[in-house]
Design a protein around this motif. Structure first.
Motif, PDB file in Angstrom:
ATOM      1  N   PRO A   1       0.741  -1.171  -0.174  1.00 54.00           N
ATOM      2  CA  PRO A   1      -0.225   0.078   0.017  1.00 54.00           C
ATOM      3  C   PRO A   1       0.935   1.236   0.018  1.00 54.00           C
ATOM      4  CG  PRO A   1       0.053  -1.081   2.257  1.00 54.00           C
ATOM      5  CD  PRO A   1       0.463  -1.749   0.814  1.00 54.00           C
ATOM      6  N   SER A   2       0.424   2.120  -0.384  1.00 53.58           N
ATOM      7  CA  SER A   2       1.097   3.524  -0.310  1.00 53.58           C
ATOM      8  C   SER A   2       1.261   4.390   0.461  1.00 53.58           C
ATOM      9  CB  SER A   2       0.827   4.157  -1.588  1.00 53.58           C
ATOM     10  OG  SER A   2      -0.603   4.411  -2.357  1.00 53.58           O
ATOM     11  N   HIS A   3      -0.622   5.396   0.760  1.00 57.08           N
ATOM     12  CA  HIS A   3      -1.051   6.090   1.609  1.00 57.08           C
ATOM     13  C   HIS A   3      -2.584   5.582   1.675  1.00 57.08           C
ATOM     14  CE1 HIS A   3      -2.303   7.312  -2.435  1.00 57.08           C
ATOM     15  NE2 HIS A   3      -3.423   8.325  -1.696  1.00 57.08           N
ATOM     16  N   THR A   4      -2.761   4.593   1.242  1.00 58.50           N
ATOM     17  CA  THR A   4      -4.381   4.457   1.648  1.00 58.50           C
ATOM     18  C   THR A   4      -4.302   3.215   2.322  1.00 58.50           C
ATOM     19  OG1 THR A   4      -5.523   3.629  -0.588  1.00 58.50           O
ATOM     20  CG2 THR A   4      -5.386   6.390  -0.323  1.00 58.50           C
ATOM     21  N   TRP A   5      -5.156   3.005   2.955  1.00 53.68           N
ATOM     22  CA  TRP A   5      -5.949   1.412   2.847  1.00 53.68           C
ATOM     23  C   TRP A   5      -7.562   1.256   2.849  1.00 53.68           C
ATOM     24  CZ3 TRP A   5      -6.959   0.339   9.470  1.00 53.68           C
ATOM     25  CH2 TRP A   5      -7.046  -1.912   9.034  1.00 53.68           C
ATOM     26  N   MET A   6      -7.091   0.208   1.400  1.00 49.98           N
ATOM     27  CA  MET A   6      -8.775  -0.567   1.130  1.00 49.98           C
ATOM     28  C   MET A   6      -9.336  -1.194   1.867  1.00 49.98           C
ATOM     29  SD  MET A   6      -8.614   2.010  -0.656  1.00 49.98           S
ATOM     30  CE  MET A   6     -10.071   1.454  -1.867  1.00 49.98           C
ATOM     31  N   PRO A   7     -10.888  -1.720   1.882  1.00 52.02           N
ATOM     32  CA  PRO A   7     -11.511  -2.474   2.750  1.00 52.02           C
ATOM     33  C   PRO A   7     -10.976  -3.562   1.522  1.00 52.02           C
ATOM     34  CG  PRO A   7     -12.750  -0.610   2.132  1.00 52.02           C
ATOM     35  CD  PRO A   7     -11.320   0.007   1.625  1.00 52.02           C
ATOM     36  N   GLY A   8     -10.651  -4.417   2.702  1.00 47.08           N
ATOM     37  CA  GLY A   8     -10.005  -5.761   1.828  1.00 47.08           C
ATOM     38  C   GLY A   8      -9.118  -5.888   1.583  1.00 47.08           C
ATOM     39  N   GLY A   9      -8.108  -4.836   2.246  1.00 47.31           N
ATOM     40  CA  GLY A   9      -6.730  -4.773   2.297  1.00 47.31           C
ATOM     41  C   GLY A   9      -6.073  -4.922   3.959  1.00 47.31           C
ATOM     42  N   TRP A  10      -4.965  -4.866   3.620  1.00 45.50           N
ATOM     43  CA  TRP A  10      -4.273  -5.120   5.080  1.00 45.50           C
ATOM     44  C   TRP A  10      -3.649  -4.142   5.237  1.00 45.50           C
ATOM     45  CZ3 TRP A  10      -5.531  -8.709   1.537  1.00 45.50           C
ATOM     46  CH2 TRP A  10      -4.010  -8.668   0.674  1.00 45.50           C
ATOM     47  N   LEU A  11      -2.805  -3.964   7.136  1.00 49.47           N
ATOM     48  CA  LEU A  11      -1.924  -3.493   7.630  1.00 49.47           C
ATOM     49  C   LEU A  11      -1.688  -4.582   8.718  1.00 49.47           C
ATOM     50  CD1 LEU A  11      -3.222   0.196   8.149  1.00 49.47           C
ATOM     51  CD2 LEU A  11      -1.963  -0.943   6.563  1.00 49.47           C
ATOM     52  N   GLY A  12      -0.026  -4.493   8.023  1.00 47.72           N
ATOM     53  CA  GLY A  12       0.390  -5.273   9.409  1.00 47.72           C
ATOM     54  C   GLY A  12       2.269  -5.866   9.154  1.00 47.72           C
ATOM     55  N   LEU A  13       2.779  -7.104   9.142  1.00 44.31           N
ATOM     56  CA  LEU A  13       3.592  -7.612   9.233  1.00 44.31           C
ATOM     57  C   LEU A  13       3.228  -9.429   8.635  1.00 44.31           C
ATOM     58  CD1 LEU A  13       7.206  -7.948   9.968  1.00 44.31           C
ATOM     59  CD2 LEU A  13       5.842  -9.105  12.065  1.00 44.31           C
ATOM     60  N   ASN A  14       4.553  -9.485   7.740  1.00 44.02           N
ATOM     61  CA  ASN A  14       4.791 -10.466   6.442  1.00 44.02           C
ATOM     62  C   ASN A  14       5.543 -11.682   7.413  1.00 44.02           C
ATOM     63  OD1 ASN A  14       5.739 -12.885   4.864  1.00 44.02           O
ATOM     64  ND2 ASN A  14       4.972 -11.161   2.791  1.00 44.02           N
ATOM     65  N   LYS A  15       5.172 -12.075   7.950  1.00 44.44           N
ATOM     66  CA  LYS A  15       6.143 -12.899   8.896  1.00 44.44           C
ATOM     67  C   LYS A  15       7.270 -13.519   8.218  1.00 44.44           C
ATOM     68  CE  LYS A  15       3.532 -13.848  12.682  1.00 44.44           C
ATOM     69  NZ  LYS A  15       1.970 -14.654  13.660  1.00 44.44           N
ATOM     70  N   LEU A  16       7.061 -14.055   7.184  1.00 43.47           N
ATOM     71  CA  LEU A  16       7.644 -14.972   6.127  1.00 43.47           C
ATOM     72  C   LEU A  16       9.171 -14.259   5.357  1.00 43.47           C
ATOM     73  CD1 LEU A  16       4.863 -17.460   4.289  1.00 43.47           C
ATOM     74  CD2 LEU A  16       6.636 -17.615   6.199  1.00 43.47           C
ATOM     75  N   THR A  17       8.654 -12.642   4.934  1.00 46.18           N
ATOM     76  CA  THR A  17       9.868 -12.323   4.262  1.00 46.18           C
ATOM     77  C   THR A  17      10.400 -11.147   5.717  1.00 46.18           C
ATOM     78  OG1 THR A  17       7.491 -10.459   3.612  1.00 46.18           O
ATOM     79  CG2 THR A  17       8.255 -12.175   2.247  1.00 46.18           C
ATOM     80  N   GLY A  18       9.656 -10.135   6.854  1.00 45.32           N
ATOM     81  CA  GLY A  18       9.845  -9.625   7.196  1.00 45.32           C
ATOM     82  C   GLY A  18       8.755  -8.076   7.072  1.00 45.32           C
ATOM     83  N   GLU A  19       8.365  -8.204   6.248  1.00 42.32           N
ATOM     84  CA  GLU A  19       8.088  -6.898   5.027  1.00 42.32           C
ATOM     85  C   GLU A  19       6.955  -6.168   6.114  1.00 42.32           C
ATOM     86  OE1 GLU A  19       6.467  -4.899   1.104  1.00 42.32           O
ATOM     87  OE2 GLU A  19       6.961  -7.601   1.018  1.00 42.32           O
TER      88      GLU A  19
END
Length: 827
Positions: free
Chosen positions: A159-177
């Motif tokens: 994501p850039s500057h918006t969080w869309m419905p159905g999207g997510w904010l958080g942590l990818n544990k596999l890549t650390g991103e």
């Protein structure tokens, strides 16, 4: 990439376009929402999602001459961008630039020189069955036919500057991103700004707002399995369905929407995170939710050497002797770039020939900048503190308060202008601020040429000091002696018990005391469901209002509720409990009395009082009976919210509470009538209904229950909501005012009233937001006409009018909706 390859790419796209045009009915699978390997996008060409909700292509924000690949809402005129690919690498000419899907499964953007400026960094060994597709969620994905349900790459992961419905904010544990959203620099520059929303960098189960990637200035609180502790509303099931997931692969938050709702979450350049809601009626976005609520509580919203003032417009200004670093940013409402000195300091300019030393400018009543260095014990006076700062060229400011010297080096951040009764600058009068570094007088180091000249009064203030001191001292002695004499006489006449009570404590009056103070309860101020209110006067001439509880309807429980509630709250717009009397069945309350001034002042004051109850008390206090009869006014027309006999306390860990219906017909929110759990939004609804009465100077309805008149003409809230939607608000104003009103204030009040009475409590603003809207800090769109009002008009014998009387209210109070409003003195 050579020119021949580009020519072949565009030739294929042109041929594909002609082929699709001629054979659209046959080749519908080759929709305009996809890019296949070897195809490219250039110039004005776009992709449109299958359902027509979103569009992808080149765009240029505002008056900028730079171009970006982005995704926006297709059917919304303002073309609001929800995702950007190359926000840090703009291009200059979209006609000679290309977005293409390479044969290895990588989506790339090539500029005018055929250099790659952005890439999805995705690859696949099955390129023949691969394509990029824009979905109706706004998600751009790269998939192949064999793994369609599991994209190889997707924009929701970046994501850039918006969080869309159905999207997510958080942590990818596999890549650390980390998946987070970061503000634009300003409305014309989408490059990353200073503000970010994402999961806490320490990995804990909470989401935070960050300044410059590290400093936390707002937090959701920890996830407790049901909702975030600092945002109880995430527990609610409504149009916004929120969830938190923690599994082996990822830890993230996501939300979904009702299909009929268009919304997205934006990290604004100002540092506020906003939930934007599209209103079809007004064709505008409405900021449904924002944090922090007060813009001045965004860390360094005005940047270095900038001060935030919630009463000014714009809210940011530079310190005296400073100017904006980037004037364009400030003009666009993005102030975080801050300010710089107009003149270099003498201390820093070793080659300067000027003999004028640097000086200090005094800024009074400010929330001090963050991160001061406190000098303990070594400095004993303001003069010594100034000398410490003056000897250090890196020292930019100092303050000396309560015997403590603090100095700052380098840039100064996060200062606010304060006002009387508002020690944190939020305008709510509560003085709370978890980021507060202290309040007081700040001395800013300036070049001599930038220090404003002293006022004449300060220039001559030392002349004749000894004479003035002698005169003042003598006068004070005389005043003191006269005061002591009068005090002794007054105290000798006062009841000895009253003379001993501590300031601010509750007095336990005798019934005889209050009967004497009210002249045997002869001056009636008003009557309500639980009794009458009388004017009275304490022995020290303090005017009070005495509420005499009559009959058996308010027993010991209700009486103790009102005493305990009033005794625990202190706010300028809430009635202050002075004392009480409880002798057998004789129960009385004695709030300080306040009489009446202008309507907007009353409306704003009531809003601030309710905001304090809902948001600033240890427990959320729901008044449950907001109406004109429960608002007292002082001699300056400052309002005081009174009558807390029905108040309900709701713990901060709960978002709703189930309780018996209470209140007054005509002001009851729909959830009361439906028997649903309630929130503080029931007070918001009642406040909105009361606003209509203050606007018009009449009761919302004068028709009786069995009236055969046309209800639509007589039920004022319905007519008002329609006129507000049409923009014809002047027709709503009390004719006695003869049009003499601040039109902008009237617009804000009318819009607030209509938003407050929305059927869904989720659509109603909080009282904190109401205060911001009324003060002009927060903009508000034209609200829709509530459906329940239309139903009420269409069904005059509806349940709204035929509800059984509340067991806790008497008939007189229940039918008070149909009395005329005594507002003749407010004109």
């Amino acid at each position: 990439m050579d020119d021949d390859h580009v020519t072949r790419c565009c030739f294929l796209l042109i041929n594909a376009f002609i082929f699709l045009t001629l054979n659209s009915s046959i080749h519908s699978s080759l929709a305009a929402d996809t890019i296949s390997p070897g195809q490219c996008l250039s110039g004005n060409q776009t992709l449109v999602s299958k359902g027509g909700s979103f569009e992808l292509g080149f765009f240029s924000p505002g008056n900028s001459h730079k171009y970006y690949i982005g995704i926006w809402f297709k059917n919304i005129p303002s073309k609001d961008i929800i995702w950007i690919a190359n926000r840090q690498a703009p291009i200059l000419n979209p006609s000679t630039s290309l977005l293409k899907l390479s044969n290895n499964g990588n989506l790339v953007l090539l500029n005018e020189t055929r250099s790659s400026v952005w890439s999805s960094n995705s690859t696949s060994s099955t390129s023949n069955s691969m394509f990029a597709v824009l979905l109706d969620t706004g998600n751009l994905v790269i998939v192949n036919t064999s793994t369609y349900t599991k994209p190889l790459w997707q924009s929701f992961d970046h994501p850039s500057h918006t969080w869309m419905p159905g999207g997510w904010l958080g942590l990818n544990k596999l890549t650390g991103e980390f998946q987070s959203i970061t503000s634009w620099r300003n409305s014309e520059d989408p490059s990353p700004g200073l503000y970010t929303e994402g999961i806490h960098p320490d990995g804990s189960n909470q989401f935070v707002l960050l300044y410059n990637g590290s400093l936390v200035y707002w937090s959701t609180g920890l996830w407790n399995g049901q909702f975030f502790s600092g945002v109880p509303g995430t527990k609610e099931k409504s149009a916004f369905n929120f969830s938190f997931v923690d599994n082996k692969e990822r830890k993230y938050a996501t939300y979904t929407l009702d299909p009929n709702v268009i919304s997205y979450t934006l990290m604004d350049p100002s540092g506020q995170v906003k939930q934007m809601l599209w209103m079809n009626t007004s064709q505008r976005w409405f900021p449904f939710y924002n944090q922090p609520v007060a813009l001045c509580n965004v860390y360094s919203v005005c940047g270095a050497f900038g001060v935030c003032d919630h009463k000014s417009s714009p809210i940011c200004s530079c310190y005296v002797g400073f100017k904006p670093v980037f004037t364009k940013d400030w003009k666009l409402g993005a102030w975080s770039s801050g300010c710089t000195r107009k003149t270099i300091l003498q201390c820093d300019n070793k080659s300067a020939s000027s003999t004028h030393e640097d000086g200090f400018f005094e800024m009074k009543m400010v929330r001090l900048p963050s991160n001061p260095v406190k000098l303990r014990n070594a400095v004993q006076s303001n003069t010594q503190c100034e000398q410490v700062c003056r000897r250090n060229c890196s020292c930019t400011a100092y303050t000396f308060d309560d015997g403590q010297c603090s100095i700052w080096s380098g840039d100064l951040h996060n200062a606010k202008q304060l006002y009387d009764g508002d020690s944190d600058g939020d305008g709510d009068g509560n003085g709370e601020d978890k980021d507060n570094a202290g309040n007081g007088t700040l001395h800013i180091r300036l070049a001599a040429s930038d220090i404003p000249p002293p006022t004449p009064s300060s220039t001559n203030r030392h002349l004749g000091a000894s004479v003035i001191f002698s005169v003042v001292a003598g006068t004070l002695v005389i005043i003191f002696l006269v005061f002591m004499g009068l005090t002794w006489v007054r105290k000798s006449r006062r009841n000895s018990r009253l003379a001993k009570h501590a300031e601010g404590s509750l007095i336990s009056f005798t019934y005889a005391d209050l009967r004497r103070m009210t002249k045997n309860f002869s001056d009636v101020l008003g009557r309500g469901g639980f009794g009458s209110v009388f004017r009275g006067k304490l022995p020290d001439s303090t005017v009070i209002a005495v509420k005499k509880l009559e009959g058996l309807r308010q027993g010991e429980k209700q009486f103790r509720t009102e005493v305990s509630t009033l005794g625990s709250i202190q706010h300028v717009n809430l009635v202050h409990l002075h004392g009480f009397c409880c002798e057998g069945n004789k129960r009385l309350l004695a709030p300080r009395f306040w009489s009446g001034k202008v309507r907007f002042k009353i409306i704003l004051g009531v809003a601030k009082g309710l905001a304090y109850l809902h948001e600033k008390c240890r427990e959320c206090i729901i008044h449950c009976d907001i109406k004109p009869e429960n608002i007292l006014l002082d001699e300056e027309f400052s309002p005081k919210v009174a009558d807390f006999g029905m108040a309900k306390l709701m713990g901060r860990d709960f978002s709703k509470v189930l309780t018996t219906m209470r209140g007054t017909i005509g002001y009851l929110a729909p959830e009361w009538i439906s028997g649903l759990p309630i929130t503080a939004k029931v007070d918001v609804y009642s406040f909105g209904m009361m606003l209509f009465e203050l606007i018009s100077g009449e009761r919302n309805s004068k028709v009786s229950i069995n009236s055969e008149d046309d209800g639509e003409e007589n039920f004022f809230p319905f007519r008002a909501a329609n006129l507000v939607a049409a923009g014809d608000i002047i027709e709503l104003l009390d004719k006695r005012l003869q049009g003499e009103v601040d039109l902008e204030e009237l617009k804000r009040v009318c819009k607030v009233a209509c938003w407050c009475i929305q059927d869904s409590d989720a659509l109603r603003p909080t009282m904190g937001q109401v205060v911001q809207i009324l003060e002009g800090v927060l903009d508000v769109n034209t609200p829709p006409v509530p459906r329940s009002l239309q139903n009420l008009i269409n069904s005059p014998n509806s349940v709204y009018y035929s509800l059984p009387l509340d067991a806790e209210k008497d008939t007189e109070d229940q039918t008070s909706l149909f009395y005329s409003l005594p507002l003749t003195e407010i004109n």
